[in-house]
Design a protein around this motif. Sequence first.
Motif, PDB file in Angstrom:
ATOM      1  N   UNK A 149      27.324   6.490  16.653  1.00  0.00           N
ATOM      2  CA  UNK A 149      27.132   5.385  17.814  1.00  0.00           C
ATOM      3  C   UNK A 149      26.034   5.911  18.585  1.00  0.00           C
ATOM      4  N   UNK A 150      25.118   6.576  18.171  1.00  0.00           N
ATOM      5  CA  UNK A 150      24.034   7.257  19.278  1.00  0.00           C
ATOM      6  C   UNK A 150      23.104   6.158  19.885  1.00  0.00           C
ATOM      7  N   UNK A 151      23.184   4.993  19.158  1.00  0.00           N
ATOM      8  CA  UNK A 151      22.299   3.897  19.922  1.00  0.00           C
ATOM      9  C   UNK A 151      23.428   2.815  20.304  1.00  0.00           C
ATOM     10  N   UNK A 152      24.706   2.979  20.335  1.00  0.00           N
ATOM     11  CA  UNK A 152      25.612   1.956  20.469  1.00  0.00           C
ATOM     12  C   UNK A 152      25.487   1.500  21.825  1.00  0.00           C
ATOM     13  N   UNK A 153      25.717   0.207  22.144  1.00  0.00           N
ATOM     14  CA  UNK A 153      25.715  -0.038  23.610  1.00  0.00           C
ATOM     15  C   UNK A 153      26.858  -0.986  23.890  1.00  0.00           C
ATOM     16  N   UNK A 154      27.404  -1.079  25.250  1.00  0.00           N
ATOM     17  CA  UNK A 154      28.524  -1.898  25.394  1.00  0.00           C
ATOM     18  C   UNK A 154      28.380  -3.159  24.866  1.00  0.00           C
ATOM     19  N   UNK A 155      27.344  -3.963  24.855  1.00  0.00           N
ATOM     20  CA  UNK A 155      27.080  -5.487  24.300  1.00  0.00           C
ATOM     21  C   UNK A 155      27.620  -5.361  22.767  1.00  0.00           C
TER      22      UNK A 155
ATOM     23  N   UNK B 112      38.209   2.202  11.763  1.00  0.00           N
ATOM     24  CA  UNK B 112      37.952   3.131  10.597  1.00  0.00           C
ATOM     25  C   UNK B 112      36.647   3.268  10.267  1.00  0.00           C
ATOM     26  N   UNK B 113      35.810   2.260  10.044  1.00  0.00           N
ATOM     27  CA  UNK B 113      34.359   1.818   9.591  1.00  0.00           C
ATOM     28  C   UNK B 113      33.484   2.684  10.740  1.00  0.00           C
ATOM     29  N   UNK B 114      33.767   2.397  12.045  1.00  0.00           N
ATOM     30  CA  UNK B 114      32.965   3.098  13.151  1.00  0.00           C
ATOM     31  C   UNK B 114      33.131   4.479  13.131  1.00  0.00           C
ATOM     32  N   UNK B 115      34.428   4.998  13.009  1.00  0.00           N
ATOM     33  CA  UNK B 115      34.696   6.392  13.182  1.00  0.00           C
ATOM     34  C   UNK B 115      33.962   7.188  11.901  1.00  0.00           C
ATOM     35  N   UNK B 116      34.075   6.768  10.551  1.00  0.00           N
ATOM     36  CA  UNK B 116      33.231   7.242   9.698  1.00  0.00           C
ATOM     37  C   UNK B 116      32.006   7.295   9.584  1.00  0.00           C
ATOM     38  N   UNK B 117      31.177   6.107  10.259  1.00  0.00           N
ATOM     39  CA  UNK B 117      29.955   6.006  10.643  1.00  0.00           C
ATOM     40  C   UNK B 117      29.481   7.088  11.371  1.00  0.00           C
TER      41      UNK B 117
END
Lengths: 333, 471
Positions: free
Chosen positions: A282-288, B442-447
């Motif tokens: 999630x290194x570039x994940x943002x609230x949007x 599930x998908x996000x945590x494994x990513x």
Amino acid sequence: MSHANIREFAPSDVARRRRWLTRDRLIALLMLMPSVVAIAVFVYGFIAWTGYISLTAWSGIAPDYTFVGLENYRTIFRSVRFQTDIRNTVVFTLFFLLSNLILGLVLALLVDARVKGEAIFRSIYLFPMAVSFIVTGVAWSWIFTPGNFPSDPTGINLLLDRLGLDALQSAWITDKRVLPEFRPSWARTKLGVPMAMLPVVVAATWQMSGFTMAMYLAGLRGIPEDLREAARVDGASEWQVFRRITLPMLQPVTLSAVIILGHISLKIFDLIMTMTGGGPGNATDVPGVFVYDITFNANKIAQGAAAAIVMLVMVAVLIVPYIVYNARTEVER
Amino acid sequence: MFGTRRWTLLAALLTLVSVILASCGAPADTGTTGNTGTTGSPAASTAAATNASPSAAASTAATTSASPSAAAGTTAGSAAAGAGKLEIFSWWTNGGEADGLNAMFEVYKQQNPGVDIVNATVAGGAGTNAKAVLQTRLAGGQPPDSWQVHAGRETLSYVDNLEPLTQFFKEQGFDKVMPQLLLDQLQINGEIYTVPVNIHRSNMLWYNPKVFQDNNLQPPKTMEEFFTAADALKAKNITPLAVGGKDGFEAAHLFESVLLATLGPEDYTKLWTGDATAWADPRVAQAIETMSRMLSYANEDRSAIGWSDAAQRVLDGKAGMTIMGDWAEGYFLSKGAKVNTDFGYAAAPGTDGVFMWLSDSFGLAKGAPHAEAARAWLAVAGSKEGQDAFNPKKGSIPARTDADKSLYDEYLQWSMEQFASNTLAPSATHGAATTNAFQQTWSNSLEVFSSNLDVEELIATLEDAIGDLSQ
């Protein structure tokens, strides 16, 4: 009968009220009414509705208006992903604002220097703004996809390889590092600057710095030449002219730029979605992206609404102090 | 002067009134369209009943429905009202998927002449955008008659909006031609809600035969063999395992095969019941370790490439293997590759004999505006004719075991045999075993795990998500 007569003969409260509601004003009000109603319903009404939903237990397709207080806010703030998103959005906004303001100002000063072909330069710098963030994201993701370097590089790594600058090759948008990595006991995510965010900042700056330049250029053109001339006559150096006259005179432009760029960066979605998809991890994940994912993929409507309200508050936190500060300085002037 | 003012005032008033009327008019409008829909539906039902009931008059009703008398019967007199209509919602809008869907539409039109099929779809990928629109329509109480959803537990999100079809399965004889394990795994609270149109297999290993031959390797059957092969490829500077990540599900897809290999089909399937004790099994942690080790043989840039880029690397010989669902075969074929010379296939290491399925299916909306037409659609979607029209084009196998094998290519024929003889296990990443809410975490945590390899964080996130399995 003229208006003057009314005023002369009936200076009562009724008349004053009547004067306030002149035909002009009535027409103006009526003309404004449709958009006022539309904005009241479709903007403020839905903000209020989102706020209400964020306090319910709506999760799934069917609405569920059971009141749960701030439970959804607790849930998202406890989640690793949303904490990471907050970190990312702060980092992105800071870097994006700084790089845009500096680059925009530099470009504006260069273009303002009465160079030949000024119009061409101005257009070149401004053009990226006409491109949508989707296009920017896709194109820059090709540039910053590192490939299997050093043996099989792609994008910018390939360019560096051909130039013999292998040492500069990097993982770019796939870089997992967070620098400087530290993790206070209350945080569930590592704090610091996610390295993968920097290429995204570069892409966003490429797109928006021309716009910032245009704003600064307008500001520069608005500074009367005689002010600078007077300073020069008084023996000020060019640096002093810039530091003591140009910069302070550009302050209102900076304020506008910060507000416009700030709300773009806090709400950024399309660029991230197409360029990195929020990854690596999630290194570039943002609230949007989070709001979209949690609302439409996970169907957790109430949590999505809570995250959307958090975004709204963040934008308010950035903008309101500036507006207040600006209002105060206006008064002082 | 006064005159012009009065005119302006009048104009302003008119504008205001018209705006108000327009905004009030909109719901009234939808009201009448809704009415047209309901008044239209008896006609639609007779039209749709053509193949089910012997009433021959039904087809004439459909063809004559455009006549003045029929039009007069509907309040708004809309042209579409009299003719039968079927609104479905499917995100198959491209390539083989769209061709397959159209082929199935043709079968439907032959059996139900006069029924207009409207696909109210939104294009794009695995249907994320379509799902968003569908959700809005369901929340707004305007469901399409039938919509596409992954068969199995993902349907749980829609249970309140779907009619149970268990009885329908019996009427149509679907229960006799679909594997019992599949029927069991389709059930939610004892009922089946959707008709599976196709079956894809998740636990598939795709490899480059030439690379394997050059290095004297066989496709690995077990995890040990996988790591031996991976070491050999790594020594030759070939990426042993190509893994994607940009589409968001690739790491989770890989992990479900690892979980299946480590736990076996029975205990693997138990994980998705929402029972926390199943997750406490030490083999879950062991599977995470294995996953971590596998990723050390994977490409480093996985977050920036999609599953198809990963498949392309195998095709190009830059990577030796990739683990992906059998839509990868469709990708290889679309690139002009030949099976067994340009790409090879095998069950994912350690999962031979187990068929991890996922399936696209259609359900019947509760309160569907054209319920009979929709039932006729589901009858086609589950029929041998419908599935044999759809699947060869889509590149998947039918959910029925009595299909005509000669229509399918070599891999799909092999897959059909496997489907009929193997133990079945539902895919978690693709909704057969899990809800939308769980899939997302599930998908996000494994990513995230694919990026930071943080075992503790993965376990903590998944533990938080177990509750999502039942909502």
